[in-house]
Scaffold this motif. Structure first.
Motif: not given
Length: 624
Positions: A245, A267, A270, A289, A376-377, A379-381, A383-384
């Protein structure tokens, strides 16, 4: 030199000025076998590898080589740049190879000159820059002590010293030239870890004649990009990426030539990217990023990503102590994916999946295997969270680079802070297309936190060896280059005085560039470390005021400008200096004190001083 001998050397030089070695000499009589002195054979052999530029301080150990180079220089076959200091010319040659991708050679004699040139070679070794160092050595006959050799009854001491510094070869006999140059190109043109190669050239072997088969002289080594075969390790790397994650990518100095591949990987999966001081520009400055620099100095965002990641993809990095906080920069990372051509660096961390080879080739293979299922999905949190820290760092940086002048006890008036002054000059460099060279010290430490690069090659910072005096000397790397890039040397007062010879050599060789001299009358990086560790400063400042503008102005051809005390003053001074067709120097007084607005801060750990016990304790707990 006999007239007929010089005539033959000049005849070859005329041909070599306009043709390649094989075209010029390969078709001569005797099946391309030439009868040459070792000095000329070495010049021709290096020319076959693309070496046509020499930075030289000639001495008694290189008179024969110098005479050959005189003729070749006069005919335009090579270019010889005479220098005033061996450390300076080692830096200049390093900068030329680093910026322009060409291979130069450094020439001096053994003794103090050779030791200084060797010291300068640390910058090339630490930053993976290939070039030749040629030192006139003691004679092989052993008739008695030679001047400047180490005075002890032992053979070839300087060859042993250079062998410790890097890779080295002593041309004890002219017939060994081919093997010397084969080993040389293997080191100098190594695809993953290039460095300096030292050629010891004994005084008495230089004029000796030898037969050389031109066709068998080694050309410049060029190896095809390599990547691992499809294997369990490649499958493990794919699983690593799909199932972690909080991945962070650490882009080391080795990623400079592979930035497109690094961007593509970041990219696709992510993952935030943390830079090393030497890899600014690998990710565009404003890219979401790009977490900026991480390490012992680091940044709020870079160090946050390192400290909170649970998995690390490290690419093209030597894991230098300050880049990974002396081994404790990733306290929560449990597993590593390492992409590197060097096997030792590949296996630096524990619990590592290693993919050896050319970085772009490896990443291309990895992306092909990964496909669109990159995780990638998940790791969105992550990334935020990292993006929020980047916003925090951006706001923090903005306050410091736009800080108003502060009253300074040395200057007895308000002067710019170092971050504000550095940002002003760095912005000017980007606006004018100038490349930035950074010296070691506080200027460098603030600089790599501040620069806003969108491509590699906008900034060259000598972080590997932390060599004071590099940046000014680096300007000489553009001497004689057609359409040379305008360079700005960012240096402190202490670093500049380590190597001020550029004031003369830049004029002598027609260099156009600028020295931006940030003067706080101290070694501020060490002052700050002393305060942070022990609460007091000791012997890192001085009481001697120097008018650096007056010093520079005393050299005919140098444009000296006082940088003033405000951002507006400095911007005007930079424009005036940049308009000069030659070398300019801008003297910039900067604040030095304990006001926190005057520094960019430090965010990591370092195994020095009274931090040692804590850092080593954390290292013991680290899972990698």
């Amino acid at each position: 030199m006999p007239e007929e001998t010089e005539k033959q050397i000049r005849k070859r030089a005329i041909r070599l000025a306009v043709k390649s070695v094989d075209e010029a000499l390969g078709g001569d009589a005797d099946d391309g076998i030439e009868d040459l002195t070792l000095s000329e054979a070495l010049v021709i052999g290096l020319m076959k590898q693309g070496v046509r530029r020499y930075y030289a301080i000639f001495g008694h150990g290189s008179t024969d080589l110098g005479e050959v180079l005189r003729i070749y220089h006069e005919q335009g076959a090579v270019e010889v740049i005479n220098c005033r200091n061996e450390v300076e010319m080692a830096h200049a040659a390093t900068a030329h190879a680093w910026v322009y991708g060409e291979t130069p050679a450094v020439i001096t004699s053994i003794g103090p000159g050779g030791l200084q040139a060797m010291a300068g070679s640390l910058a090339a070794a630490s930053n993976g820059v290939g070039l030749y160092h040629i030192y006139g050595d003691e004679t092989t006959q052993g008739e008695g002590y030679n001047m400047q050799q180490v005075p002890k009854p032992e053979q070839g001491v300087f060859g042993k010293v250079t062998a410790l510094m890097g890779q080295s070869y002593t041309l004890h006999t002219p017939g060994a030239l081919r093997e010397c140059l084969r080993r040389g190109t293997s080191c100098v043109h190594h695809p993953y870890k290039a460095g300096p190669f030292f050629i010891m050239l004994p005084i008495n072997t230089q004029p000796q004649r030898t037969k050389v088969n031109i066709a068998t002289l080694p050309a410049r080594q060029a190896l095809p990009p390599m990547a691992p075969a499809r294997s369990d390790d490649l499958r493990a790397a794919v699983d690593f990426i799909r199932n972690r994650k909080r991945i962070v990518i650490k882009a080391g100095g080795g990623t400079r030539a592979h930035y497109k591949a690094v961007r593509a990987l970041a990219c696709r999966i992510g993952a935030p990217v943390v830079l090393s001081p030497g890899s600014t520009g690998v990710m565009m400055d404003a890219h979401a990023q790009n977490m900026h620099v991480g390490g012992s100095k680091g940044s709020i965002s870079g160090n946050y990503a390192m400290q909170n990641a649970d998995a690390l993809i490290v690419i093209g990095s030597r894991a230098v102590c300050q880049a990974d906080c002396s081994g404790v920069g990733y306290p929560n990372v449990e597993a590593v994916l390492n992409i590197n051509g060097d096997f030792d660096d590949l296996t630096h961390y524990a619990n590592t999946v290693g993919l050896p080879g050319d970085i772009t080739a490896v990443i291309d293979l990895l992306l092909a295997e990964l496909g669109e299922d990159s995780g990638i999905g998940m790791r969105k949190e992550w990334g935020r969270d990292c993006a929020a820290k980047k916003d925090e760092w951006t706001a923090f940086k903005a306050k410091r680079i736009h800080a108003a002048p502060i009253e300074d006890e040395v200057w007895q008036r308000p002067v710019l802070t170092q971050p504000a002054a550095i940002h002003t000059v760095a912005t000017f460099a980007n606006e004018t297309g100038a490349i930035k060279f950074f010296d070691a010290g506080d200027v460098q430490a603030n600089g790599f936190q501040i620069v806003e690069d969108d491509q590699p090659g906008q900034t060259y910072t000598e972080t590997g060896a932390s060599f004071m005096g590099f940046s000014g000397s680096a300007l000489l790397g553009g001497a004689g280059v057609r359409d040379a890039k305008y360079g700005i040397a960012f240096t402190g007062d202490g670093s500049f005085m380590m190597n001020p010879q550029i004031l003369i050599d830049a004029v002598e060789h027609g260099v156009r560039g600028m020295v931006a001299l940030f003067d706080n009358r101290r070694m501020a990086a060490i002052t700050g470390l002393q305060y942070d560790q022990y609460g007091r400063e000791f012997k890192t400042n001085d009481s001697v005021a120097v008018d650096y503008a007056a010093m520079a102005a005393s050299v005919m051809g140098v444009k000296a400008v006082f940088g003033g005390h405000s951002r507006e003053d400095l911007e005007a001074a930079l424009a005036e200096a940049h308009a000069h067709d030659g070398l300019s120097l801008v003297h910039i007084p900067v604040y030095s004190g304990r006001d926190p607005i005057a520094g960019m801060g430090a965010y990591g750990s370092w195994n020095v001083g009274n931090w040692v016990e804590d850092v080593q304790g954390e290292y013991l707990k680290a899972k990698i």
